[in-house]
Every structure is written in structure tokens, then in C-alpha cells.
Design an enzyme around this catalytic site. Structure first.
Site, mmCIF file in Angstrom:
data_model
loop_
_atom_site.group_PDB
_atom_site.id
_atom_site.type_symbol
_atom_site.label_atom_id
_atom_site.label_comp_id
_atom_site.label_asym_id
_atom_site.label_seq_id
_atom_site.Cartn_x
_atom_site.Cartn_y
_atom_site.Cartn_z
ATOM 1 N N ASP A 1 -8.579 -5.027 -6.265
ATOM 2 C CA ASP A 1 -8.269 -4.006 -5.265
ATOM 3 C C ASP A 1 -9.123 -2.764 -5.505
ATOM 4 O O ASP A 1 -9.004 -2.116 -6.542
ATOM 5 C CB ASP A 1 -6.784 -3.656 -5.352
ATOM 6 C CG ASP A 1 -6.299 -2.814 -4.189
ATOM 7 O OD1 ASP A 1 -7.132 -2.167 -3.525
ATOM 8 O OD2 ASP A 1 -5.078 -2.798 -3.947
ATOM 9 N N SER B 1 0.848 -1.181 0.000
ATOM 10 C CA SER B 1 0.000 0.000 0.000
ATOM 11 C C SER B 1 0.892 1.243 0.000
ATOM 12 O O SER B 1 1.668 1.422 -0.936
ATOM 13 C CB SER B 1 -0.962 -0.030 1.185
ATOM 14 O OG SER B 1 -1.994 0.915 1.028
ATOM 15 N N HIS C 1 -6.835 -5.639 -1.870
ATOM 16 C CA HIS C 1 -5.764 -4.805 -1.332
ATOM 17 C C HIS C 1 -4.933 -5.619 -0.351
ATOM 18 O O HIS C 1 -5.091 -5.530 0.866
ATOM 19 C CB HIS C 1 -6.364 -3.578 -0.655
ATOM 20 C CG HIS C 1 -5.380 -2.479 -0.411
ATOM 21 N ND1 HIS C 1 -4.708 -1.846 -1.426
ATOM 22 C CD2 HIS C 1 -4.944 -1.898 0.741
ATOM 23 C CE1 HIS C 1 -3.922 -0.922 -0.929
ATOM 24 N NE2 HIS C 1 -4.024 -0.933 0.386
#
Length: 679
Positions: A584, A497, A616
């Protein structure tokens, strides 16, 4: 949601009891990936509100599901859920102890549905049977047994309406129609008392609510500078006291009790070094009786004599970090997690009346006796005089005297956390243990914008993606080089991320600083990142614009482009491995596609792995194991550590190598073997 946009000749290692230490002649045993990243044996243990049942998450036919057993006989556990694909990663007890509630999505798309499973019959029911919507549990009360509050965005994808959910019939009753608010605070009678409305400057206004009526003026204003460190934290059981974690007029968030009738506030707990992290409330009264602060490590501080006695008893019996994970309604039974760091975590049942502790399980018993390494909290100075709390783990055999420094410099992996509004903490960390076991020092810095250290440190990251936030990471590497932990030419950067963004930024903006990088679901183009955030993040847009850059202004557009690694992709010259989930919703697949295409166009080697059934991050252990197998072979070539053979690590995963298998050692052969085996 907004916090999470976005892992010698004598014995020389500190190891778990019974473990094998490394020597110059005998390196520490290689810990198998499956022991670190496969399904835990049991996790997330809790006691039911009525104190009659224990629950935990454990594998059922290879997939994590919720199990329930009588407190009197944990061996009689039975599976409550029967998920076949994605693991159950969180659950709740219904307040009447009659059912288990859990949420799950499809393929990582984060369109969560709420399910209920009757404990007596095992019957499962979808309580929010809406497609392409997201449901969230707002409040579960100990006082109201037959219903809970949930929010769902099935009317308008941007906003969540509040509903009362009848746990017996599944009936949903609208409580509050929402077209403006980003969050709600309910009391223990399940009355919605406050709603939080985003301000254009990134702050929030807190309005009182009575039924469908919203107060004409806000009861509280949370300035933008306090937006990530201030929030209502709930009521006591009779609704007379509202608790806050509050940084207004101060730097670190304090625990504050406010008398609802008079408005008077009382500071219950504070620390100049760090925010109050959490609180423990008595289940009978709802009064907070202890709170925690986490600077270097978590410290629990009691507020009354009874809580002090309980915490003292637990600390005297258990090693390492202690966390209370659940309590029965009568406050007699607690489940307590014990994290020794150099041994797998265990869950205990604490009977307050009998003053007895019973070990219920070890989360990963296969790691007992493994050469797990200590984690060292360190304070690292930045170039502009700030301190970033960081965590260092060293390889087995590297630190003879246990002072937290290796005798000889070793390769290092800079492991950058996501968010960026999150933090790394002291405790068992599977990624630290895995990478250290493979021969690397692992350093996790809490760079500016990290949470937990006061609003000044968070706000110091405003509009500093790829600049001062990246400088902090470089300063952490410089610290490691100066202290003999590593050498400048043997440092990899890795993260997910925001940590994936930091990896791309590191290779694109400072192409000589790192030997290689591993990016997991990291954004490459901040303009497209902000343009494609999920609609249900509408309430957080102003905060994103304030902290990252405002795409509605020419200055903001220029800043977002300048800080996007995509536009410096031609500067990348060190090996790069990218992992992405196709579903995602936060960092779209296009973020990885874009930078891979840019590198391909310039003839720059990059390996790109895609998982079509992930979002994600990688929830399915088979996918995590597959990506980590590729990662450790990639790092071995880059840094010179060691690796476990691929073996059957790809079996059962959905791995697709979109580009560059030939640039990652052993990956092409492993993929060919996967195809030949029929998986």
C-alpha cells in the site's frame, strides 16, 4: 488522487423476481460469497468510437481481462489482454478504434504502466515501460485519432510531465515539462490549455498555457474552501467553451459554461441540495446536453429536446438507476448500464436511430433470483443540526411492510466509506447485500467531509478527523437505535481507508460505542500517515495539511497526535480485525503494524491479516474472498448473525495471519487446512 487517500409466517422481504423470501420457518438462502465477490461474468462494457466493436472486462483463466466482439455478433468475443495475476480494472478505446489501452501496476504499488493492445493482431506493447514510476492518461480525443496525452513522473517522482503518445509507434514526445502543477486541462485538439497549481493555503491557481509558455498571472483562482468542489471540466469540440463544476460564490457546485473569448459564464445546471455530479456531452459537438445531480438518488436532467427524448425513452424501458457508459462517435450507439438494486446490473446497447434496446449481458447472472434487498435513502440529523444523507439496507424478512424499518431490532454494521473525500450512493452494493444476507442491518452515512453535498459539508470536516466526523457516525448509530433498527449493544463498525481509520477511532476513542470493528487499510497514526504519502502527491500536501492537520506547526503536531488512534490503543477493549496490503503506497503497512504492536504490548486481543501482493485494498478476488470469509465469522461471534463455512475460501489467496488467528472464529483451523492442502 487527493480525494482518495486514502466498502414471520409470510413472505416479508422485497426480493428480485423469482427470489426466495424469508419466513419465520424458512430463512432466506445464504448467498455464497463467490457470487458476491468473485469475478463478475462481464463488466465495464463499452462501444468503440467507430461503432463496430463492443468491449468488456471478463475472466480469462480466472483473471479479469479485456474482451472485444463485433457489434453485429457479441458471441464472437475474444480476449485482448492476458494478465495472469492482477485484474484489469479499467481500460480505454484508442480514438481510432484500433487498439485497447489499459493501465496496471505490480502488487498494488500504484506504479501504473500504460499498455496498448492491437485489436487486429492482439499484439500487446508497454507504452510507458518505466519502472518505479506512475503514468496517467490525461486526454483521449475524438478529434485526434493517432495519439493521446499522458503524464508520467519518471523525471521527478513529485511531478508529472505531459507527453504526447503516438499510438502506432509508441513514441513519447514531451509536451510540457512540469515542476509546479498538480493537474492539466487539454482541449479536443490535445492542446494543453490550463494547468492547476496548488496554493500554500490549500487552494489552487489556474494558469493558461500556450505550448511551454505559462501565463504570468493566473486566469482563475480557486479558494481553499472551493478546492474540492471546483474544477475545469473540459472543452467542447471546437475549444470555444470551457465547462466548469464550480462552487465559487455558492455552496453546491453548478455546471457552468464559459465563453473562452469573452469570459462570460452561463449556469447550465444547479441544485441547492447537492453538487452537479456529472455531465453527458454530445460526441459530435462536445456540447453538454444533460447533467446529473445525486442527492438521495441520481437524477439526470436534459438540456435539449434530443437528450430529453433519449432519457425519457431509456427511463420508460429500464428499471432503477440508468447510466450512459459510452457512445459511438456518430452518437448512434450507446451502452447503458441498468441498476435495479435488488437484481444484478445489466448492460444494454441502445440504437438511437432504430430506437431499440438490446441486452448485452448481466454482470452477475448467478445473483438473478437471489434474495437481494432494497436500499433505503435516509436523512439523519446530526447533533449540531446538519443533515447527513445515508443508506440503509435491512436483512431479508426483517421489514414486513417495506417501510424501511425492521419489525424487531436487528444487529447493525456501520459501514464507513473511504476518502474521506468520497461518498456512498444509492444502488446495488455488494457489501450491503452480503452483510444484510448474513442478518445485519447495514448503514452507510455520508458524514461531514463527504463529497457531493456542497462545499460547506466538505469543509465542516476540516481538522475534524476523530471528532465531529466521528460524532456524525455516532449520531447515525443513535438514529438507528431510536428508530428501532438496532440496539446500542449490537453495533459493529467497519470500513476501508478513512473508514478503517474511523473503525480504529471508534474503538479507541469511544471504546463502549461499538461491539467490534473491522479495519481495512486504515491509518492509525496521522503523523506517520502524512510523513509517508507518495511523492507524487506533492501537489496535494497543502490540502492535506489544511484539512487533516499541519505537521510543520506545533499546534498541528499536537492535533495529529491527539486524533491518532495509536496513542489510545490501550483503551481498546472490543474485538478488532485488521486487513492490510503490504504494498500500500497510501496507508503503509506500518500503520497497521504500529497499532497491532501497541495492542500486543498491552495484551489486548487483535487479529491481523496481511496480503503481500496487495496495496490499498484487495484487488485480487481470491484475497477479497479470503478476508471476507474471516470477516463474516468474526462478525458472527460479535453480533450473532450467520456465516457461510470457510470451505475453500482461502485457496488461491496470499493470506498471512500475522497475529491473533485464535481470536477470530475458525480462522486458525482454516489456515491450518490451507497449509495442509499445499496452497
Amino acid at each position: 488522487m487527493r480525494r482518495h487517500l486514502i466498502a414471520t409466517a409470510v413472505a416479508v422481504a422485497t426480493v428480485a423476481a423469482g427470489g426466495v423470501a424469508a419466513t419465520a420457518q424458512t430463512p432466506a438462502p445464504l448467498i455464497e460469497r463467490t457470487k458476491l465477490f468473485g469475478n463478475p461474468s462481464k463488466t465495464a462494457g463499452r462501444v468503440s468510437p467507430d461503432g463496430k466493436w463492443l468491449s468488456w472486462i471478463a475472466p480469462r483463466d480466472g483473471v479479469l481481462n479485456v474482451w472485444v466482439a463485433p457489434v453485429s455478433d457479441p458471441a464472437k468475443a475474444r480476449a485482448m489482454t492476458a494478465e495472469k495475476q492482477r485484474p484489469v480494472r479499467g481500460y480505454y478505446w484508442a480514438p481510432d478504434s484500433g487498439s485497447i489501452l489499459f493501465i496496471t501496476d505490480t502488487g498494488g504499488d500504484e506504479n501504473f504502466k500504460v499498455y496498448g493492445v492491437d485489436v487486429a493482431t492482439g499484439t500487446q506493447k508497454a507504452l510507458t515501460p518505466f519502472d518505479k514510476t506512475r503514468a496517467e492518461i490525461i486526454a483521449v480525443s475524438r478529434n485526434v485519432k493517432d495519439r493521446i496525452l499522458i503524464s508520467v513522473n519518471n523525471r521527478d517522482p513529485r511531478w508529472f510531465d505531459v507527453h504526447s503518445l503516438d499510438l502506432k509507434t509508441g513514441a513519447l514526445t514531451l509536451v510540457f515539462k512540469n515542476d509546479a502543477f498538480g493537474g492539466f486541462v487539454a482541449d479536443e485538439q490535445l492542446r494543453v490549455r490550463y494547468a492547476l497549481k496548488p496554493r500554500a493555503d490549500g487552494g489552487q491557481e489556474v494558469f493558461a498555457i500556450d505550448g511551454q509558455t505559462v501565463s504570468a498571472t493566473p486566469a482563475h483562482i480557486i479558494p481553499a474552501e472551493d478546492a474540492l468542489t471546483t474544477a475545469p471540466a473540459g472543452f467542447d469540440n471546437d475549444g470555444s467553451t470551457l465547462y466548469w463544476l464550480d462552487s465559487r460564490g455558492r455552496n453546491t457546485a453548478a455546471l457552468i459554461a464559459q465563453d473562452v473569448r469573452t469570459g462570460k459564464t452561463t449556469i447550465l445546471g444547479e441544485d441547492a441540495r447537492a453538487d452537479v455530479q456529472g455531465a453527458a456531452a454530445n460526441p459530435i459537438t462536445g456540447k453538454i446536453e444533460a447533467y446529473s445531480v445525486n442527492y438521495l438518488k441520481t437524477e439526470w436532467r436534459p438540456l435539449d429536446a434530443a437528450a430529453k427524448a433519449d432519457l425519457d425513452f431509456l427511463k420508460s424501458r429500464l428499471k432503477g438507476q440508468v447510466a450512459i457508459t459510452s457512445r459511438s462517435d456518430d452518437n448512434r450507439l450507446w451502452t447503458v448500464n441498468e441498476d435495479p438494486v435488488t437484481a444484478p446490473a445489466a448492460l444494454w446497447l441502445y440504437d438511437r436511430t432504430a430506437k431499440s434496446l438490446t441486452r448485452l449481458y448481466v454482470t452477475r447472472p448467478e445473483l438473478e433470483g437471489a434474495p437481494l434487498q432494497p436500499m433505503h435513502p435516509v436523512e439523519i440529523k446530526t447533533r449540531d443540526g446538519h443533515t447527513q444523507v445515508s443508506y440503509l439496507t435491512l436483512p431479508p424478512g426483517a421489514d414486513k411492510d417495506g417501510d424501511g424499518k425492521p419489525e424487531t431490532a436487528v444487529p447493525l454494521v456501520l459501514l464507513v466509506h473511504g476518502g474521506p473525500w468520497g461518498r456512498d450512493v444509492y444502488g446495488y452494493n455488494g457489501y450491503h447485500q452480503w452483510l444484510a444476507n448474513r442478518g445485519y442491518a447495514v448503514l452507510s452515512p455520508n458524514f461531514r467531509a463527504s463529497t457531493g453535498f456542497g462545499k460547506a459539508w466538505i469543509n465542516a470536516g476540516d481538522k475534524e478527523w476523530g471528532r465531529k466526523m466521528h460524532d456524525d457516525l455516532l449520531d447515525a448509530v443513535d438514529w438507528a437505535v431510536k428508530h428501532g433498527v438496532t440496539t446500542a449493544d449490537k453495533v459493529a463498525i467497519m470500513g476501508g481507508s478513512y473508514g478503517g481509520y474511523a473503525t480504529l477511532a471508534g474503538l479507541a476513542f469511544t471504546p463502549d460505542a461499538f461491539a467490534c470493528g473491522v479495519d481495512i487499510v486504515g491509518p492509525s497514526n496521522l503523523t506517520t500517515l502524512l510523513a509517508t504519502i507518495p511523492p507524487y502527491w506533492e501537489a496535494a500536501k497543502a490540502q492535506f495539511n489544511r484539512t487533516i492537520g499541519d505537521p510543520a506547526t506545533p499546534e498541528g503536531q499536537a492535533l495529529l497526535k491527539e486524533r491518532s488512534p495509536l496513542f489510545k490503543a490501550d483503551q481498546i477493549k472490543r474485538p478488532l480485525l485488521i486487513g492490510q496490503g503490504a504494498n500500500d503506497p497510501r496507508v503503509k503497512q506500518a500503520e497497521s503494524d504500529q497499532i497491532v504492536d501497541a495492542m500486543k504490548a498491552k495484551g489486548i486481543p487483535v487479529t491481523y491479516i496481511l496480503f503481500p501482493d496487495e496495496g490499498h485494498g484487495f484487488a485480487r478476488p481470491q484475497n477479497n474472498l479470503a478476508f471476507n470469509a474471516a470477516t463474516e465469522h468474526f462478525l458472527e461471534r460479535c453480533l450473532g448473525g450467520r456465516s457461510e463455512p470457510f470451505g475453500d475460501a482461502l485457496n488461491g489467496s496470499s493470506i498471512q495471519v500475522i497475529h491473533g488467528a485464535e481470536f477470530s472464529p475458525g480462522l486458525k483451523t482454516a489456515m491450518d487446512g490451507l497449509k495442509a492442502s499445499g496452497f
